[in-house]
Design a protein around this motif. Structure first.
Motif, short mmCIF file in Angstrom:
data_model
loop_
_atom_site.label_atom_id
_atom_site.label_comp_id
_atom_site.label_asym_id
_atom_site.label_seq_id
_atom_site.Cartn_x
_atom_site.Cartn_y
_atom_site.Cartn_z
N TRP A 103 7.18 -5.34 16.29
CA TRP A 103 5.88 -4.73 15.94
C TRP A 103 5.40 -3.82 17.08
N GLU A 104 5.53 -4.29 18.33
CA GLU A 104 5.10 -3.48 19.48
C GLU A 104 5.88 -2.17 19.56
N GLN A 105 7.14 -2.21 19.13
CA GLN A 105 7.99 -1.02 19.20
C GLN A 105 7.85 -0.14 17.95
N GLY A 106 6.89 -0.45 17.10
CA GLY A 106 6.62 0.37 15.91
C GLY A 106 7.66 0.21 14.82
N LYS A 107 8.41 -0.92 14.87
CA LYS A 107 9.47 -1.11 13.87
C LYS A 107 8.99 -1.87 12.64
N VAL A 108 7.73 -2.29 12.66
CA VAL A 108 7.15 -2.98 11.51
C VAL A 108 5.94 -2.17 11.07
N LYS A 109 6.07 -1.52 9.91
CA LYS A 109 5.00 -0.62 9.47
C LYS A 109 4.44 -1.07 8.12
N GLU A 110 3.22 -0.67 7.88
CA GLU A 110 2.55 -0.97 6.61
C GLU A 110 3.49 -0.64 5.43
N GLY A 111 3.62 -1.56 4.53
CA GLY A 111 4.45 -1.32 3.33
C GLY A 111 5.91 -1.73 3.50
N ASP A 112 6.34 -1.99 4.73
CA ASP A 112 7.73 -2.40 4.98
C ASP A 112 8.03 -3.77 4.37
N LEU A 113 9.28 -3.96 3.96
CA LEU A 113 9.72 -5.30 3.55
C LEU A 113 10.42 -5.95 4.74
N VAL A 114 9.75 -6.96 5.29
CA VAL A 114 10.27 -7.64 6.48
C VAL A 114 10.80 -9.01 6.06
N VAL A 115 12.04 -9.30 6.46
CA VAL A 115 12.66 -10.58 6.11
C VAL A 115 12.88 -11.39 7.39
N LEU A 116 12.38 -12.61 7.39
CA LEU A 116 12.62 -13.53 8.50
C LEU A 116 13.61 -14.59 7.99
N ALA A 117 14.56 -14.97 8.83
CA ALA A 117 15.50 -16.01 8.41
C ALA A 117 15.93 -16.83 9.61
N ALA A 118 16.09 -18.14 9.38
CA ALA A 118 16.44 -19.02 10.50
C ALA A 118 17.36 -20.13 10.03
N PHE A 119 18.14 -20.64 10.98
CA PHE A 119 19.01 -21.79 10.73
C PHE A 119 19.13 -22.58 12.03
N GLY A 120 19.15 -23.88 11.94
CA GLY A 120 19.36 -24.65 13.17
C GLY A 120 19.43 -26.14 12.93
N SER A 121 19.17 -26.87 14.00
CA SER A 121 19.28 -28.32 14.02
C SER A 121 18.59 -28.95 12.82
N GLY A 122 19.26 -29.96 12.28
CA GLY A 122 18.71 -30.67 11.12
C GLY A 122 19.78 -31.11 10.13
N PHE A 123 20.64 -30.21 9.65
CA PHE A 123 20.40 -28.79 9.63
C PHE A 123 19.14 -28.46 8.85
N THR A 124 18.42 -27.45 9.30
CA THR A 124 17.33 -26.90 8.51
C THR A 124 17.50 -25.40 8.49
N TRP A 125 17.06 -24.77 7.43
CA TRP A 125 17.10 -23.31 7.38
C TRP A 125 16.01 -22.81 6.44
N GLY A 126 15.69 -21.52 6.57
CA GLY A 126 14.62 -20.99 5.74
C GLY A 126 14.49 -19.50 5.88
N SER A 127 13.73 -18.91 4.94
CA SER A 127 13.45 -17.48 5.03
C SER A 127 12.01 -17.21 4.59
N ALA A 128 11.51 -16.08 5.02
CA ALA A 128 10.20 -15.61 4.57
C ALA A 128 10.35 -14.13 4.21
N ILE A 129 9.81 -13.77 3.05
CA ILE A 129 9.88 -12.40 2.57
C ILE A 129 8.46 -11.84 2.66
N ILE A 130 8.29 -10.79 3.46
CA ILE A 130 6.94 -10.31 3.76
C ILE A 130 6.81 -8.82 3.43
N ARG A 131 5.78 -8.47 2.69
CA ARG A 131 5.45 -7.05 2.49
C ARG A 131 4.34 -6.74 3.49
N TRP A 132 4.68 -5.95 4.51
CA TRP A 132 3.73 -5.74 5.64
C TRP A 132 2.55 -4.91 5.19
#
Ligand code: UT7
Length: 337
Positions: free
Chosen positions: A308-337
């Motif tokens: 975000w600080e580097q201007g790579k996340v802009k209004e209207g962008d589709l931002v996808v977060l995804a994670a995996f790790g111990s547990g195992f646990t994993w997940g994603s978030a789909i965000i319209r900025w």
């Protein structure tokens, strides 16, 4: 009334002390070339012992930046969700310490224990509370002080070169425009592999600190984290892909719709594998593991803040977060900025 939730402020904090691969090679049998080739990591931050810095204090610093950028008063925060595997105390968790240190009202504070997926889980919790109308502003923190608990000898090198310290925070707030904000979150677990990436003591059911002290067995290493690296790696690449696809499908989107993927910074090789699989360009995947190593629950909020600080996340962008790790646990978030 139905709402969406939206990230309106982001902040991060990392300790000043930079530890390079060469610094580590003075303590353990490793080298810059091995670490860079296998993980992409060049340096990480370690809290200096005796500095007084903790998982909570770093989380508070990240939160203060997020609150300021959100343009809200700290007293407008209705709830705190804190994700970490390295709490200051075994109990109580750091959520209440943040409430105290920020000096905010007696709002609820919840601790999330989902390791590398911790921030995605915490974000999902915040999203449900905001969407339901129960809370308007939720402070979500991912913070870790891992360096003091690692085996800094050659024995622990597959872990100690990877993990680092730091914190990130987000203010998740009510959004009335239902085309914006967090569109969906997707969470999974597979406890069958709980021990593949774990720290077994202290734990009431397994090894409690008092047992370890009593037995005084120098071979007992259950107070150090353990990771079956190759097994975790193989599962990570599969689950990352699955959960990103699941999120896209749920919103009738395709990989072509992704503006930016911010993956949990587990290993640069994992991120590159996912990038290739989804046909994304270098600009479409944000990585900063080179600078910070794997900061577990803090890695996504630190990366998202820097993007975000580097201007790579802009209004209207589709931002996808995804994670995996111990547990195992994993997940994603789909965000319209
Ligand atoms: O964030 C949570 C999720 N975590 C992850 O996603 C981590 C996933 N796993 C990984 O990233 C990788 O498995 C590692 C980076 C941890 C290890 O890479 P690898 O290519 O799987 O290496 P390995 O464990 O198979 O070890 C290869 C060799 C071994 O030596 P031998 O048996 O071939 O002689 C290790 O002893 O590399 C050795 N080794 C090291 N050498 C130098 C292990 N750690 C190190 C080290 N420096 N730090």
């Amino acid at each position: 009334m139905t709402y969406h939730s939206k990230i309106i402020g982001l902040g991060h904090y990392v300790p000043e002390n930079i530890v390079t691969n060469d610094d580590l090679s003075k303590l353990i049998d490793t080298n810059d070339a091995w670490i860079k080739e296998r993980t992409g990591i060049e340096q990480r931050r370690h809290v200096v012992k005796g500095s007084g810095e903790t998982t909570t204090t770093m989380g508070v610093k990240a939160a203060q930046v997020a609150i300021e950028r959100a343009g809200i008063d700290k007293q407008e925060i209705d709830f705190i969700v804190f994700a970490t595997l390295s709490p200051d105390y075994y109990f109580p968790g750091p959520g209440v310490l943040v409430q105290r240190d920020l000096g905010i009202d007696t709002v609820g504070a919840l601790d999330v224990r989902n390791q590398c997926s911790g921030f995605v889980y915490a974000l999902s919790v915040a999203d449900q509370y905001v969407k339901s109308g129960m809370y308007k502003n939720v402070l979500v923190i991912g913070s870790e002080l891992q360096s003091h608990g690692m085996d800094m000898t050659t024995r622990g090198r597959n872990i100690s070169v990877i993990f680092g310290d730091g914190a990130g925070a987000a203010i998740v707030s009510r959004e009335e425009d239902l085309t914006k904000g967090i569109l969906s979150t997707h969470l999974h677990s597979e406890g069958e592999h709980a021990e593949a990436l774990s720290l077994l003591a202290p734990g009431m059911g397994s090894r409690w600190v008092t047992d370890i002290l009593e037995e005084n067995d120098p071979e007992d290493l259950s107070y150090y984290p353990y990771m079956d690296g190759q097994f975790v790696f193989k599962n990570a690449v599969v689950r990352f892909s699955e959960v990103i696809n699941e999120g896209l499908r749920a919103n009738e989107l395709t990989k072509e719709d992704i503006s930016l993927l911010v993956p949990h910074q587990a290993n640069l090789r994992i991120a590159q594998f996912i990038q290739k699989k989804f046909g994304l360009s270098n600009d479409q995947v944000f990585n900063n593991i080179m600078k910070y190593g794997n900061t577990t629950a803090a890695s996504i909020p630190i990366a998202l803040t820097e993007a975000w600080e580097q201007g790579k996340v802009k209004e209207g962008d589709l931002v996808v977060l995804a994670a995996f790790g111990s547990g195992f646990t994993w997940g994603s978030a789909i965000i319209r900025w």
